[in-house]
Design a protein around this motif. Sequence first.
Motif, PDB file in Angstrom:
ATOM      1  N   LEU A  66      31.805  34.376  60.718  1.00  0.00           N
ATOM      2  CA  LEU A  66      31.086  34.058  59.477  1.00  0.00           C
ATOM      3  C   LEU A  66      31.661  34.817  58.286  1.00  0.00           C
ATOM      4  O   LEU A  66      31.752  34.284  57.173  1.00  0.00           O
ATOM      5  N   LEU A  67      32.081  36.065  58.517  1.00  0.00           N
ATOM      6  CA  LEU A  67      32.676  36.862  57.446  1.00  0.00           C
ATOM      7  C   LEU A  67      33.975  36.218  56.952  1.00  0.00           C
ATOM      8  O   LEU A  67      34.218  36.128  55.745  1.00  0.00           O
ATOM      9  N   ASP A  68      34.803  35.760  57.896  1.00  0.00           N
ATOM     10  CA  ASP A  68      36.050  35.095  57.510  1.00  0.00           C
ATOM     11  C   ASP A  68      35.780  33.758  56.826  1.00  0.00           C
ATOM     12  O   ASP A  68      36.516  33.359  55.908  1.00  0.00           O
ATOM     13  N   GLY A  69      34.744  33.043  57.284  1.00  0.00           N
ATOM     14  CA  GLY A  69      34.384  31.791  56.625  1.00  0.00           C
ATOM     15  C   GLY A  69      33.952  32.017  55.187  1.00  0.00           C
ATOM     16  O   GLY A  69      34.285  31.233  54.284  1.00  0.00           O
ATOM     17  N   TRP A  70      33.230  33.091  54.964  1.00  0.00           N
ATOM     18  CA  TRP A  70      32.798  33.484  53.617  1.00  0.00           C
ATOM     19  C   TRP A  70      34.016  33.680  52.712  1.00  0.00           C
ATOM     20  O   TRP A  70      34.083  33.164  51.598  1.00  0.00           O
ATOM     21  N   GLY A  71      34.993  34.408  53.218  1.00  0.00           N
ATOM     22  CA  GLY A  71      36.196  34.642  52.424  1.00  0.00           C
ATOM     23  C   GLY A  71      37.007  33.381  52.212  1.00  0.00           C
ATOM     24  O   GLY A  71      37.612  33.191  51.144  1.00  0.00           O
ATOM     25  N   MET A  72      37.027  32.489  53.206  1.00  0.00           N
ATOM     26  CA  MET A  72      37.830  31.272  53.099  1.00  0.00           C
ATOM     27  C   MET A  72      37.317  30.352  51.987  1.00  0.00           C
ATOM     28  O   MET A  72      38.102  29.667  51.323  1.00  0.00           O
ATOM     29  N   ILE A  73      36.004  30.334  51.772  1.00  0.00           N
ATOM     30  CA  ILE A  73      35.439  29.523  50.689  1.00  0.00           C
ATOM     31  C   ILE A  73      36.018  29.951  49.342  1.00  0.00           C
ATOM     32  O   ILE A  73      36.229  29.134  48.438  1.00  0.00           O
ATOM     33  N   GLY A  74      36.320  31.237  49.230  1.00  0.00           N
ATOM     34  CA  GLY A  74      36.859  31.761  47.976  1.00  0.00           C
ATOM     35  C   GLY A  74      38.256  31.269  47.643  1.00  0.00           C
ATOM     36  O   GLY A  74      38.748  31.488  46.528  1.00  0.00           O
ATOM     37  N   ILE A  75      38.919  30.593  48.590  1.00  0.00           N
ATOM     38  CA  ILE A  75      40.228  30.013  48.307  1.00  0.00           C
ATOM     39  C   ILE A  75      40.088  28.832  47.350  1.00  0.00           C
ATOM     40  O   ILE A  75      40.938  28.593  46.501  1.00  0.00           O
ATOM     41  N   TRP A  76      38.963  28.114  47.486  1.00  0.00           N
ATOM     42  CA  TRP A  76      38.782  26.861  46.740  1.00  0.00           C
ATOM     43  C   TRP A  76      37.920  27.012  45.487  1.00  0.00           C
ATOM     44  O   TRP A  76      37.928  26.153  44.627  1.00  0.00           O
ATOM     45  N   THR A  77      37.139  28.074  45.409  1.00  0.00           N
ATOM     46  CA  THR A  77      36.223  28.212  44.281  1.00  0.00           C
ATOM     47  C   THR A  77      36.100  29.670  43.861  1.00  0.00           C
ATOM     48  O   THR A  77      36.281  30.580  44.686  1.00  0.00           O
ATOM     49  N   GLN A  78      35.774  29.900  42.599  1.00  0.00           N
ATOM     50  CA  GLN A  78      35.555  31.245  42.084  1.00  0.00           C
ATOM     51  C   GLN A  78      34.074  31.620  42.078  1.00  0.00           C
ATOM     52  O   GLN A  78      33.717  32.748  41.752  1.00  0.00           O
ATOM     53  N   SER A  79      33.213  30.693  42.454  1.00  0.00           N
ATOM     54  CA  SER A  79      31.774  30.948  42.414  1.00  0.00           C
ATOM     55  C   SER A  79      31.272  31.679  43.655  1.00  0.00           C
ATOM     56  O   SER A  79      30.165  32.207  43.665  1.00  0.00           O
ATOM     57  N   PHE A  80      32.097  31.714  44.714  1.00  0.00           N
ATOM     58  CA  PHE A  80      31.689  32.366  45.952  1.00  0.00           C
ATOM     59  C   PHE A  80      32.955  32.724  46.730  1.00  0.00           C
ATOM     60  O   PHE A  80      33.971  32.048  46.629  1.00  0.00           O
ATOM     61  N   GLY A  81      32.877  33.822  47.495  1.00  0.00           N
ATOM     62  CA  GLY A  81      34.040  34.204  48.298  1.00  0.00           C
ATOM     63  C   GLY A  81      34.671  35.509  47.877  1.00  0.00           C
ATOM     64  O   GLY A  81      35.894  35.612  47.744  1.00  0.00           O
ATOM     65  N   PHE A  82      33.830  36.535  47.640  1.00  0.00           N
ATOM     66  CA  PHE A  82      34.283  37.886  47.264  1.00  0.00           C
ATOM     67  C   PHE A  82      34.959  37.908  45.894  1.00  0.00           C
ATOM     68  O   PHE A  82      35.997  38.532  45.698  1.00  0.00           O
ATOM     69  N   HIS A  83      34.343  37.217  44.926  1.00  0.00           N
ATOM     70  CA  HIS A  83      34.857  37.213  43.555  1.00  0.00           C
ATOM     71  C   HIS A  83      33.899  37.876  42.569  1.00  0.00           C
ATOM     72  O   HIS A  83      34.213  37.949  41.377  1.00  0.00           O
ATOM     73  N   HIS A  84      32.733  38.344  43.029  1.00  0.00           N
ATOM     74  CA  HIS A  84      31.711  38.861  42.120  1.00  0.00           C
ATOM     75  C   HIS A  84      31.201  40.218  42.603  1.00  0.00           C
ATOM     76  O   HIS A  84      31.253  40.535  43.795  1.00  0.00           O
ATOM     77  N   VAL A  85      30.702  41.005  41.662  1.00  0.00           N
ATOM     78  CA  VAL A  85      30.185  42.333  41.997  1.00  0.00           C
ATOM     79  C   VAL A  85      29.029  42.239  42.980  1.00  0.00           C
ATOM     80  O   VAL A  85      28.941  43.034  43.934  1.00  0.00           O
ATOM     81  N   TRP A  86      28.134  41.265  42.796  1.00  0.00           N
ATOM     82  CA  TRP A  86      26.985  41.151  43.702  1.00  0.00           C
ATOM     83  C   TRP A  86      27.433  40.871  45.138  1.00  0.00           C
ATOM     84  O   TRP A  86      26.778  41.280  46.102  1.00  0.00           O
ATOM     85  N   GLU A  87      28.592  40.204  45.302  1.00  0.00           N
ATOM     86  CA  GLU A  87      29.095  39.928  46.651  1.00  0.00           C
ATOM     87  C   GLU A  87      29.592  41.205  47.327  1.00  0.00           C
ATOM     88  O   GLU A  87      29.545  41.324  48.564  1.00  0.00           O
ATOM     89  N   VAL A  88      30.096  42.145  46.522  1.00  0.00           N
ATOM     90  CA  VAL A  88      30.552  43.409  47.081  1.00  0.00           C
ATOM     91  C   VAL A  88      29.402  44.138  47.764  1.00  0.00           C
ATOM     92  O   VAL A  88      29.534  44.634  48.894  1.00  0.00           O
ATOM     93  N   TRP A  89      28.256  44.170  47.104  1.00  0.00           N
ATOM     94  CA  TRP A  89      27.093  44.842  47.680  1.00  0.00           C
ATOM     95  C   TRP A  89      26.515  44.047  48.846  1.00  0.00           C
ATOM     96  O   TRP A  89      26.116  44.628  49.872  1.00  0.00           O
ATOM     97  N   LEU A  90      26.506  42.718  48.723  1.00  0.00           N
ATOM     98  CA  LEU A  90      26.025  41.880  49.823  1.00  0.00           C
ATOM     99  C   LEU A  90      26.923  42.020  51.048  1.00  0.00           C
ATOM    100  O   LEU A  90      26.452  42.061  52.193  1.00  0.00           O
ATOM    101  N   TYR A  91      28.222  42.117  50.797  1.00  0.00           N
ATOM    102  CA  TYR A  91      29.177  42.304  51.894  1.00  0.00           C
ATOM    103  C   TYR A  91      28.883  43.582  52.673  1.00  0.00           C
ATOM    104  O   TYR A  91      28.915  43.594  53.908  1.00  0.00           O
ATOM    105  N   GLN A  92      28.601  44.678  51.953  1.00  0.00           N
ATOM    106  CA  GLN A  92      28.308  45.939  52.631  1.00  0.00           C
ATOM    107  C   GLN A  92      27.106  45.791  53.563  1.00  0.00           C
ATOM    108  O   GLN A  92      27.107  46.305  54.685  1.00  0.00           O
ATOM    109  N   ALA A  93      26.084  45.064  53.111  1.00  0.00           N
ATOM    110  CA  ALA A  93      24.885  44.868  53.929  1.00  0.00           C
ATOM    111  C   ALA A  93      25.188  43.977  55.132  1.00  0.00           C
ATOM    112  O   ALA A  93      24.810  44.300  56.274  1.00  0.00           O
ATOM    113  N   PHE A  94      25.872  42.848  54.904  1.00  0.00           N
ATOM    114  CA  PHE A  94      26.189  41.920  55.998  1.00  0.00           C
ATOM    115  C   PHE A  94      27.099  42.586  57.022  1.00  0.00           C
ATOM    116  O   PHE A  94      26.881  42.480  58.238  1.00  0.00           O
ATOM    117  N   TYR A  95      28.108  43.274  56.541  1.00  0.00           N
ATOM    118  CA  TYR A  95      29.066  43.944  57.425  1.00  0.00           C
ATOM    119  C   TYR A  95      28.361  44.973  58.308  1.00  0.00           C
ATOM    120  O   TYR A  95      28.598  45.043  59.519  1.00  0.00           O
TER     121      TYR A  95
END
Length: 538
Positions: free
Chosen positions: A400-429
Amino acid sequence: MASNDPGLAQAAAPAEDPSKGMVVEDPKDGMLEEEEHPIAPDQFDEKYETSKYEIWAWYSYYIGNNGLTLFNYGPTAAQNLVYQQAEAVGGPDNTVLRFAGQDRTINSIILLCNGISFAIQIVIFLVLGSYADFGTFRPNILIVLSLIAWGIGFGWLGVHTHEDWQTGLGLYIVGLIAYQLCLTYWTAAFPGLARNTREMRDKAQAFEEGAVTRNEYDFADSMKRNELSNVAFYVQSVAEILILAVIVGVLFGLDVNASTANNNWGLSVLIAFATGVWVLVAIPWFVLEKRRPGQDPGMNIVLAGFWQLYRALKEIWQLKQSLFYLIGYFLLGDSLNTTVTVIGTLQNEVVAYNTLQLAYLLIVGIAAQAVGIFVFWNVQKRYRFSTKTMFNAVAVGIILLDGWGMIGIWTQSFGFHHVWEVWLYQAFYGLFVCPWYSYSQIMISEVTPRGKEFLFFSLFSIIGKTSSFIGPLVSSAIIDDTGNNSSPFYFLFALSIVSFLFLLFFVDLEKSREEQAAFLERERVAKAKKREETAELE
């Protein structure tokens, strides 16, 4: 996992009659079958029974060897000085320094240092792993390694200016070696602690009396190992939050945001402070660990180490389930290690972290890690899930973590491109992926023959370090080819799925126990033959 000659007093001292065993080979078809009067594989002297104080001392050591010193802040401090030296000699845009006889980029220098560290670790792991399963001197190995690690940690107090960059790289290389060795040989002790507990002693007696089956006995053994490994990870996580909270106070006191010099000094102080904590919490384990006798080498101790290594490398092909897990461990570990590295580079594009901000993120991630391992272990305990079931659940989290990052190949709205995702990533990880660091080690203990823990944990550590070194190089090539920093997630997502399916369908822990029993019996016969040959020569 039974054997006529279990050998491992770290896991168990020999039975009173070593010629007896619960598993024998049927001469008709070569298959293993139970005797009418089984002998439990974990027979031990009462004086080596694991106490609750010994277990908590083992937990305590992990609180200190949490990685903050030589795995997190040490490499950060070294790389920080390299960047500053490059700027000092060539200006703000310079990325080239003379190192090891030629001009190299900063990234090349760091990769070379990692390669040097890894190469040295291979040699040390193979040598120490070959000998650590013998005799009663094994605790001394961890004591000496810890002293070396502590010396490096305190040594950072004298290395905090860009002129010290080469010394910093030396501490970086040796520090990574010391940290990994300490962690590996601390971890390798937990199967022995689990198998010498009062609970397993009672279960062994019940098995011999016919009150429980071999499968029930093996499940109890597995659950006890799960308990020790998972509780250790949970205790370490909670304690590390407290350590980081103190570190934040220290950082404010040093005013690390005031200047580059203050930030450099802050990193060195943090490493030394975390090292001091490590010293304090490690001492109880050195005092309370019971020096249980290991295998009887059956020959000259110098020859025995190389003989055991030779036998393990030769017989690994007969331990098919161990080999299958070794392959899957490499592939999935490669995916995870590289995923974390790629996400780290994406985070740096979103926001630049100073030492204080890094501490905040670590607190969030480790708090989530504590909750994650607590939930995983309690779910496993309540529903009596196997180790492999829990391991598979972690693998899904990695996918699921890799799928999250893969979405970021096609769009800037999701996929480790935003500050809020950095904090969400820490929690999910922390919640869903960090249990890997416990369950992957428990799985190693599941496919390791009794008495070979230190050797097999060494071999798996080598594989783990290989995966952490190769994956980033592949991802770097993909980024260079595509120009997109998210593009490695195509490769990582596919690798995670393939690894998961391989482990799901090819690793069978029940078959592994049968293979281990046959392996130990063949080694017993081979050792006896070797002893006879030695006696004849003398």
